[in-house]
Design an enzyme around this catalytic site. Structure first.
Site, PDB file in Angstrom:
ATOM      1  N   ASP A   1       0.825  -1.213   0.000  1.00 48.17           N
ATOM      2  CA  ASP A   1       0.000   0.000   0.000  1.00 48.17           C
ATOM      3  C   ASP A   1       0.856   1.259   0.000  1.00 48.17           C
ATOM      4  OD1 ASP A   1      -2.035  -1.722   0.141  1.00 48.17           O
ATOM      5  OD2 ASP A   1      -2.774  -1.096   2.127  1.00 48.17           O
TER       6      ASP A   1
ATOM      7  N   TYR B   1       1.892   2.177  -3.410  1.00 49.49           N
ATOM      8  CA  TYR B   1       0.732   2.694  -4.143  1.00 49.49           C
ATOM      9  C   TYR B   1       0.463   4.142  -3.722  1.00 49.49           C
ATOM     10  CZ  TYR B   1      -4.129   3.046  -5.707  1.00 49.49           C
ATOM     11  OH  TYR B   1      -5.294   3.455  -6.305  1.00 49.49           O
ATOM     12  N   ASP B   2       0.511   4.375  -2.420  1.00 43.54           N
ATOM     13  CA  ASP B   2       0.277   5.735  -1.904  1.00 43.54           C
ATOM     14  C   ASP B   2       1.319   6.698  -2.461  1.00 43.54           C
ATOM     15  OD1 ASP B   2      -1.767   4.679  -0.486  1.00 43.54           O
ATOM     16  OD2 ASP B   2      -0.691   4.606   1.433  1.00 43.54           O
TER      17      ASP B   2
ATOM     18  N   SER C   1     -35.248  -8.236 -12.316  1.00 46.54           N
ATOM     19  CA  SER C   1     -35.037  -8.912 -11.036  1.00 46.54           C
ATOM     20  C   SER C   1     -34.998 -10.417 -11.289  1.00 46.54           C
ATOM     21  CB  SER C   1     -36.121  -8.519 -10.044  1.00 46.54           C
ATOM     22  OG  SER C   1     -37.349  -8.923 -10.552  1.00 46.54           O
ATOM     23  N   LEU C   2     -34.953 -11.178 -10.229  1.00 47.96           N
ATOM     24  CA  LEU C   2     -34.779 -12.623 -10.369  1.00 47.96           C
ATOM     25  C   LEU C   2     -35.898 -13.373  -9.671  1.00 47.96           C
ATOM     26  CD1 LEU C   2     -31.009 -12.964  -9.403  1.00 47.96           C
ATOM     27  CD2 LEU C   2     -31.991 -13.439 -11.650  1.00 47.96           C
TER      28      LEU C   2
ATOM     29  N   GLU D   1     -22.882 -18.232  -9.196  1.00 48.17           N
ATOM     30  CA  GLU D   1     -22.094 -17.254  -8.433  1.00 48.17           C
ATOM     31  C   GLU D   1     -22.906 -16.804  -7.228  1.00 48.17           C
ATOM     32  OE1 GLU D   1     -21.597 -13.681 -10.935  1.00 48.17           O
ATOM     33  OE2 GLU D   1     -23.479 -14.324 -11.824  1.00 48.17           O
TER      34      GLU D   1
ATOM     35  N   LYS E   1     -25.069 -14.693  -4.621  1.00 42.96           N
ATOM     36  CA  LYS E   1     -25.994 -13.559  -4.714  1.00 42.96           C
ATOM     37  C   LYS E   1     -25.557 -12.554  -3.666  1.00 42.96           C
ATOM     38  CE  LYS E   1     -30.843 -12.389  -5.125  1.00 42.96           C
ATOM     39  NZ  LYS E   1     -30.868 -11.200  -4.318  1.00 42.96           N
TER      40      LYS E   1
ATOM     41  N   ASP F   1     -25.368  -9.351  -1.329  1.00 41.17           N
ATOM     42  CA  ASP F   1     -26.427  -8.616  -0.635  1.00 41.17           C
ATOM     43  C   ASP F   1     -26.069  -7.135  -0.603  1.00 41.17           C
ATOM     44  OD1 ASP F   1     -28.801  -8.375   0.556  1.00 41.17           O
ATOM     45  OD2 ASP F   1     -28.210  -9.212   2.498  1.00 41.17           O
TER      46      ASP F   1
ATOM     47  N   ARG G   1     -30.871   0.964  -9.821  1.00 42.52           N
ATOM     48  CA  ARG G   1     -31.875   0.200 -10.553  1.00 42.52           C
ATOM     49  C   ARG G   1     -33.222   0.921 -10.584  1.00 42.52           C
ATOM     50  NH1 ARG G   1     -35.449  -3.798  -8.803  1.00 42.52           N
ATOM     51  NH2 ARG G   1     -36.057  -5.213 -10.469  1.00 42.52           N
TER      52      ARG G   1
ATOM     53  N   TYR H   1     -18.902  -5.960  -7.559  1.00 37.50           N
ATOM     54  CA  TYR H   1     -18.670  -7.072  -8.483  1.00 37.50           C
ATOM     55  C   TYR H   1     -19.654  -6.960  -9.646  1.00 37.50           C
ATOM     56  CZ  TYR H   1     -15.601  -9.938  -5.518  1.00 37.50           C
ATOM     57  OH  TYR H   1     -14.555 -10.428  -4.798  1.00 37.50           O
TER      58      TYR H   1
ATOM     59  N   LYS I   1     -27.417 -19.100 -13.665  1.00 42.09           N
ATOM     60  CA  LYS I   1     -27.835 -18.566 -14.963  1.00 42.09           C
ATOM     61  C   LYS I   1     -27.504 -19.592 -16.037  1.00 42.09           C
ATOM     62  CE  LYS I   1     -26.698 -14.015 -13.253  1.00 42.09           C
ATOM     63  NZ  LYS I   1     -25.648 -13.032 -13.052  1.00 42.09           N
TER      64      LYS I   1
ATOM     65  N   LYS J   1     -32.135 -18.947  -2.618  1.00 43.98           N
ATOM     66  CA  LYS J   1     -31.900 -18.129  -1.430  1.00 43.98           C
ATOM     67  C   LYS J   1     -31.560 -18.992  -0.213  1.00 43.98           C
ATOM     68  CE  LYS J   1     -33.079 -14.091  -1.289  1.00 43.98           C
ATOM     69  NZ  LYS J   1     -34.236 -13.295  -1.618  1.00 43.98           N
TER      70      LYS J   1
ATOM     71  N   CYS K   1     -22.883  -6.205  40.903  1.00 41.22           N
ATOM     72  CA  CYS K   1     -22.545  -7.303  40.008  1.00 41.22           C
ATOM     73  C   CYS K   1     -23.413  -8.525  40.311  1.00 41.22           C
ATOM     74  CB  CYS K   1     -21.063  -7.658  40.170  1.00 41.22           C
ATOM     75  SG  CYS K   1     -20.569  -9.135  39.275  1.00 41.22           S
TER      76      CYS K   1
ATOM     77  N   CYS L   1     -20.811 -11.278  41.815  1.00 45.03           N
ATOM     78  CA  CYS L   1     -20.095 -11.174  43.089  1.00 45.03           C
ATOM     79  C   CYS L   1     -20.638 -10.087  44.009  1.00 45.03           C
ATOM     80  CB  CYS L   1     -18.604 -10.943  42.857  1.00 45.03           C
ATOM     81  SG  CYS L   1     -18.223  -9.269  42.321  1.00 45.03           S
TER      82      CYS L   1
ATOM     83  N   CYS M   1     -17.887  -4.417  36.444  1.00 40.01           N
ATOM     84  CA  CYS M   1     -17.880  -4.865  37.827  1.00 40.01           C
ATOM     85  C   CYS M   1     -16.530  -4.462  38.421  1.00 40.01           C
ATOM     86  CB  CYS M   1     -18.038  -6.382  37.854  1.00 40.01           C
ATOM     87  SG  CYS M   1     -17.522  -7.109  39.418  1.00 40.01           S
TER      88      CYS M   1
ATOM     89  N   CYS N   1     -14.143 -11.275  41.961  1.00 40.79           N
ATOM     90  CA  CYS N   1     -15.335 -11.700  41.213  1.00 40.79           C
ATOM     91  C   CYS N   1     -15.065 -13.023  40.485  1.00 40.79           C
ATOM     92  CB  CYS N   1     -15.709 -10.622  40.207  1.00 40.79           C
ATOM     93  SG  CYS N   1     -17.132 -11.057  39.201  1.00 40.79           S
TER      94      CYS N   1
HETATM   95  S1  IVH Z   1     -28.338 -11.184 -12.001  1.00 45.63           S
HETATM   96  C1  IVH Z   1     -31.384 -10.524 -15.069  1.00 45.63           C
HETATM   97  N1  IVH Z   1     -26.480 -11.885 -10.314  1.00 45.63           N
HETATM   98  O1  IVH Z   1     -30.271  -9.634  -6.928  1.00 45.63           O
HETATM   99  C2  IVH Z   1     -30.670 -10.862 -13.839  1.00 45.63           C
HETATM  100  N2  IVH Z   1     -28.178 -10.432  -9.561  1.00 45.63           N
HETATM  101  O2  IVH Z   1     -33.075 -10.377  -6.861  1.00 45.63           O
HETATM  102  C3  IVH Z   1     -30.219  -9.666 -13.140  1.00 45.63           C
HETATM  103  N3  IVH Z   1     -27.930  -9.717  -7.245  1.00 45.63           N
HETATM  104  O3  IVH Z   1     -31.448  -6.810  -8.635  1.00 45.63           O
HETATM  105  C4  IVH Z   1     -29.547  -9.931 -11.882  1.00 45.63           C
HETATM  106  N4  IVH Z   1     -26.062 -10.788  -6.841  1.00 45.63           N
HETATM  107  O4  IVH Z   1     -29.262  -6.585  -7.335  1.00 45.63           O
HETATM  108  C5  IVH Z   1     -27.591 -11.194 -10.493  1.00 45.63           C
HETATM  109  N5  IVH Z   1     -24.738 -12.537  -8.943  1.00 45.63           N
HETATM  110  C6  IVH Z   1     -25.852 -11.841  -9.128  1.00 45.63           C
HETATM  111  C7  IVH Z   1     -26.424 -11.069  -8.110  1.00 45.63           C
HETATM  112  C8  IVH Z   1     -27.603 -10.386  -8.369  1.00 45.63           C
HETATM  113  C9  IVH Z   1     -26.977  -9.977  -6.355  1.00 45.63           C
HETATM  114  C10 IVH Z   1     -29.112  -8.876  -6.982  1.00 45.63           C
HETATM  115  C11 IVH Z   1     -29.348  -7.806  -8.012  1.00 45.63           C
HETATM  116  C12 IVH Z   1     -30.755  -8.003  -8.478  1.00 45.63           C
HETATM  117  C13 IVH Z   1     -31.330  -8.832  -7.377  1.00 45.63           C
HETATM  118  C14 IVH Z   1     -32.479  -9.675  -7.905  1.00 45.63           C
END
Ligand code: IVH
Length: 671
Positions: free
Chosen positions: A34, A37-38, A83-84, A114, A116, A118, A137, A224, A291, A315, A409, A412, A427, A433
């Site tokens: 680091d 880099y700095d 969404s999924l 991969e 999911k 959060d 989004r 990511y 996928k 999930k 406490c 004791c 305490c 104690c």
């Molecule tokens: S794919 C068409 N891949 O999950 C598919 N989503 O429940 C688009 N998310 O809005 C999403 N990790 O924010 C995909 N490896 C991953 C993900 C991922 C997290 C989230 C994403 C999406 C939500 C859907």
């Protein structure tokens, strides 16, 4: 440097920095430390400061710089952000796989798998290789323009690496906050007395939706990629995993966990492996996304409403649940910290039945406004003890009771004190104690305290567990027979220990005070106290006011010392120790010039691993002077992390600069 050389150097520095970002964030394999880099970054900053005409918006120095916004502008997504669908069991996964196989008329499907993540979804738009927009989004069609904030995230390149990227490239992915960064952020927020974030996802979302990019920049966010939106070319590859490889080669981080698996069994195995691995990842995930890997197959499958038919999120079981607080009890830890613990109506959270949750300390109880009888959200993340996330005030029953810190406490009976400005209540029964017994005795025997050779931690545990020792004074009445009856203890070791105990009786007042394990009283403070008061009796009789007259003893330390000697139990143990024959020579204040650091002036700067006051007291106890500013008279500058102008001045004046390790060596050698 002439203009051309200067421009070339600036370009070179930017390329080097971008490359090292790629090593760090994308490959997770930094090539340089680091500090190096700095140094590159600093050189670039200096050149740009001297020649502002060379600054470009995609220079790595320009991540933070935009002015706060009044509001976020709206962004229309040319390709909607979807969404999924979810699967909550292996059965639902099997249904998904069967549907896919039927529609594709194949026996087995290749999936890419991969975690999911959060966090929150983001779309990053690159034009001609430059990041021009970051958008949330939103409802999938319209999101918010958070470009200035996205630019502050180190993992997101401002320029794409390599060549051959399409003129327009929208990369989609997740912004998230790593667990460690989340803990640190919450700790920072907690110390300021502000409301903590319930989980890393909320913290990430709250950090990205800041009108002032400087705030976002101060938050530990990462990214990511897991997909794409608009592209100016027809395609980047034939498979999802292939395209992600291409995106990675442009310098965008892609999950290192991404794998291609075969058929339903491959998915189930990957899910099982990821469930195992989950807690060891340094970011939170709430499942796995599968996928269909072949892009042509994806196209044939298409979409239903807002989710693709070619992907699914498997999930993990929910990590949060609702329950009620039946009671709040107080636990005493090994160091005397008194922690409120909520007893809950048992509830299943993430597959485990939870009936207790820690509340950390009384400040936390107040901040979260927890009452006995409340309905609360509990959360379990990984191996950590379940936590109360928040209360539902609208469900508070009329007879809900306030949580009150006990005065004594529960283990004791000694007083509990909570010094002003401290979060933790403790305490004061230190030596007596039972909850603190083992730690108190280990500390008492340690090398820098009574230095009882051969009395290691394991032996202390045995002695306490077998009821032979209740307090440190009991050590001095152990008999050879008692010792020989212990595990792995022969006659010789028993005799050695008895000899060591006898030798330890001859000590110094400072060591004895340190051995008592009074909160906040380390070696340096013990020395100052011994010097100042001269005798144990004088110290025992000092009230808080008198204690605060001692150099470097503030109200918190004074409160701990006074409270310790107020406890009759502690005085009893001290009397027993003296009766056992512990003694020390009279303290005579050494003539100032005899002290090892007499006449030396120190300046402390930067972030050190211990409170500055503690180091200051230690140096002063050895006769040194500690001042706040560097001058020709300064002998040593101790520089911690991120030391600034004082360090620069010391270097300019040719003063010896020590890092913390060098200081510790110096101290170890003179004591
Ligand atoms: S794919 C068409 N891949 O999950 C598919 N989503 O429940 C688009 N998310 O809005 C999403 N990790 O924010 C995909 N490896 C991953 C993900 C991922 C997290 C989230 C994403 C999406 C939500 C859907």
């Amino acid at each position: 440097m002439n203009d051309q050389a200067l421009e070339a150097r600036v370009r070179d520095l930017r390329e080097q920095i971008d490359y090292h970002n790629y090593r760090y964030y994308v490959l997770d394999d930094p090539e340089i430390p680091d500090s190096e880099y700095d140094r590159l970054m600093r050189e670039l900053q200096e050149l740009e400061a001297a020649h502002p005409e060379l600054i470009t918006p995609d220079s790595p120095t320009q991540r933070v710089g935009a002015q706060p916004l009044k509001e976020f502008k709206e962004v229309r997504h040319a390709v909607p952000m979807l969404s999924l669908g979810n699967a909550f069991s292996d059965g639902e996964m099997a249904d998904f796989d069967e549907r896919v196989r039927k529609l594709l008329k194949v026996d087995q499907v290749e999936y890419s798998a991969e975690p999911k993540l959060d966090g929150l979804a983001i779309s990053l738009r690159y034009e001609k290789g430059r990041l021009v927009q970051g958008a949330t989004r939103g409802d999938g069609h319209r999101g918010e323009d958070v470009t200035s904030n996205v630019r502050t995230i180190g993992a997101i390149p401002l320029r794409l690496l390599g060549k051959g990227w399409p003129e327009i490239l929208e990369v989609r992915g997740e912004i998230f906050m790593p667990k460690k960064g989340f803990e640190e952020l919450n700790e920072r927020v907690r110390r300021k007395g502000e409301k903590t974030f319930a989980n890393p996802r909320n913290a990430a979302a709250g950090s990205l939706r800041q009108l002032d990019p400087k705030i976002t920049a101060s938050r530990p966010l990462s990214f990511y990629a897991y997909g794409w939106g608009e592209l100016s070319v027809e395609k980047l590859g034939d498979s999802y995993s292939g395209v992600m490889e291409v995106i990675r080669s442009y310098g965008l981080p892609v999950s290192p966990e991404l794998k291609v698996v075969s058929g339903l069994q491959g998915c189930l195995d990957y899910f099982a492996a990821m469930s195992e691995k989950r807690d060891s990842l340094d970011y939170e995930i709430d499942g796995v996304v599968f996928k269909v890997n072949d892009l042509e197959q994806q196209q044939r499958l298409g979409y239903v409403s807002r989710a693709p038919r070619w992907a699914i999120a498997r999930k993990f079981p929910a990590q949060e649940a609702l329950t009620t607080v039946r009671d709040v009890e107080f636990q005493v830890g090994r160091t005397g910290a008194v922690t409120p613990v909520a007893r809950l109506a048992p509830v299943e959270v993430g597959g485990v039945v939870v009936s207790n949750a820690t509340l950390h300390n009384m400040d936390e109880v107040r901040r979260k406004d927890v009452h006995i009888g409340d309905t609360v959200y509990v959360r379990r993340a990984g191996d950590v003890i379940p936590e109360i996330v928040r209360v539902l005030p609208e469900r508070r029953p009329r007879d809900a009771r306030e949580v009150v810190l006990p005065k004594h406490c529960p283990v004791c009976g000694s007083d509990i004190i909570k010094p002003e400005g401290e979060a933790v209540a403790r305490c004061t029964g230190g030596l007596f104690c039972p909850a603190q017994r083992k730690e108190a005795i280990k500390h008492f025997a340690s090398r820098r305290a009574m230095d009882i050779e051969g009395l290691g931690d394991k032996l202390v545990e045995q002695l306490v567990d077998q009821g032979l020792v209740h307090d440190p004074a009991d050590l001095y009445s152990l008999s050879k027979e008692q010792l020989m009856a212990l595990e792995r203890m022969g006659e010789k070791s028993a005799q050695n220990l008895l000899d060591a105990l006898a030798r330890s009786k001859e000590t110094t007042l400072a060591r004895f005070l340190y051995a008592l394990g009074i909160r906040e009283v380390g070696e340096a403070t013990s020395q100052i106290l011994a010097q100042h008061f001269g005798t144990l009796e004088a110290l025992e009789q000092a009230d808080e006011e008198a204690l605060q007259q001692v150099p470097d003893i503030g109200p918190v330390v004074a409160a701990h010392i006074a409270a310790f000697f107020r406890q009759p139990h502690n005085r009893e143990v001290i009397d027993k120790l003296l009766a056992a024959g512990i003694h020390w020579p009279r303290v005579e204040a050494p003539a100032a010039e005899e002290q090892p650091l007499a006449g030396k002036t120190f300046v402390l700067t930067g972030t050190l691993s211990r409170p500055r006051n503690e180091i200051k007291a230690e140096l002063q106890a050895l006769g040194a002077k500690v001042t706040g500013s560097v001058s020709k008279k300064t002998d040593y500058v101790v520089a911690g992390e991120a030391a600034g102008s004082k360090l620069a001045k010391a270097e300019a004046l040719g003063i010896t600069v020590l890092d913390e390790e060098q200081l510790n060596n110096l101290l170890a050698n003179i004591q």
